[in-house]
Design an enzyme around this catalytic site. Structure first.
Site, short mmCIF file in Angstrom:
data_model
loop_
_atom_site.label_atom_id
_atom_site.label_comp_id
_atom_site.label_asym_id
_atom_site.label_seq_id
_atom_site.Cartn_x
_atom_site.Cartn_y
_atom_site.Cartn_z
N ASP A 62 0.85 -1.19 0.00
CA ASP A 62 0.00 0.00 0.00
C ASP A 62 0.89 1.24 0.00
O ASP A 62 1.83 1.35 0.81
CB ASP A 62 -0.90 0.03 1.23
CG ASP A 62 -1.89 -1.13 1.24
OD1 ASP A 62 -2.03 -1.80 0.21
OD2 ASP A 62 -2.52 -1.36 2.29
N ASP A 81 -15.97 -3.34 -0.79
CA ASP A 81 -15.48 -3.12 0.57
C ASP A 81 -16.68 -3.00 1.50
O ASP A 81 -17.50 -2.10 1.35
CB ASP A 81 -14.63 -1.85 0.63
CG ASP A 81 -13.47 -1.89 -0.37
OD1 ASP A 81 -13.01 -3.00 -0.68
OD2 ASP A 81 -13.05 -0.81 -0.83
#
Length: 238
Positions: free
Chosen positions: A8, A129
């Site tokens: 990330d 998500d």
């Protein structure tokens, strides 16, 4: 089941956040491309790269992504801040093997159809998500009124080649996860589903390997070494 390390990126660095919230960085490493290469050298067969800066609309990190693509030879799936068809096409042409579209796909599902027809469905993955059982978008800051199985069915019909399912309630907390939401999604769609969120022990990996999950993305647990990557790889063929 593929074991997929997460890289990330925020402000040009490799980071791990708690539940995606800015300011909760627990891991900060200076050279994301070097980190990516280390995962390949340790046996990773695919990498999961997220531009957190893009997802949070703070400015992208595409130059860092380009460095990663030059450094590694394994497939890279990448998401974060893909807000337009042009963004998606740019990444696919740049060499990203599979893009992960979330907000764009959910706000405009026909985009998935367009991209799948042009580039092949196997290169288009939709991010679902889930927070409090509802899908969230825009870097997890905006909640929809639909569940992952509901949206997963729509995305499959639009031509998505896979789904990344993240349980935001557990993301970055290293507290384990609930298997039921994943099982509900797997039952609703018959395309590859990669799971992410809360995987913190080798037992969690073992549990997932008993499902039909196509893969699992692991971030904080690998960087904090609560899971040894080589041990997790033992479940890749199971």
């Amino acid at each position: 089941m593929f074991i997929i390390p997460a890289v990330d990126i925020k402000n040009g660095k490799c980071v791990q956040l708690v539940q995606g919230k800015p300011g909760t960085e627990q891991i900060v490493l200076d050279n994301p491309a070097k980190v990516a290469l280390e995962w390949e050298e340790r046996g990773a067969s695919v990498l999961h790269v997220i531009d957190l800066g893009g997802a949070l609309e703070e400015g992208g990190n595409l130059s860092v992504v380009e460095e990663i693509l030059k450094e590694v030879s394994i497939p890279v799936q990448m998401g974060g801040g893909i807000r337009s068809t042009e963004d998606a096409i740019h990444l696919l042409n740049m060499g990203v093997d599979r893009i992960i579209v979330g907000t764009l796909a959910i706000k405009n599902p026909d985009t998935v159809n367009v991209l799948s027809r042009e580039f092949g469905s196997e290169r288009i993955m939709v991010a679902l998500d889930s927070k409090d059982s509802k899908v969230v978008v825009r870097g997890w800051t905006e909640k929809t009124d639909q569940t992952a199985p509901e949206l997963g069915t729509i995305m499959k019909e639009k031509g998505a080649g896979g789904i990344l399912f993240t349980n935001v309630d557990h993301e970055g907390l290293l507290d384990g996860f609930q298997i039921e939401p994943l099982l509900e999604l797997l039952k609703a769609v018959k395309i590859p589903v990669i799971y992410s969120g809360g995987v913190s022990t080798l037992e969690d990996v073992a549990t997932l390997s008993q499902t039909d999950a196509y893969g699992v993305v692991i971030g904080s647990a690998l960087y904090k070494e609560t899971i040894n990557f080589e041990d997790a790889l033992a479940y890749q063929e199971k």
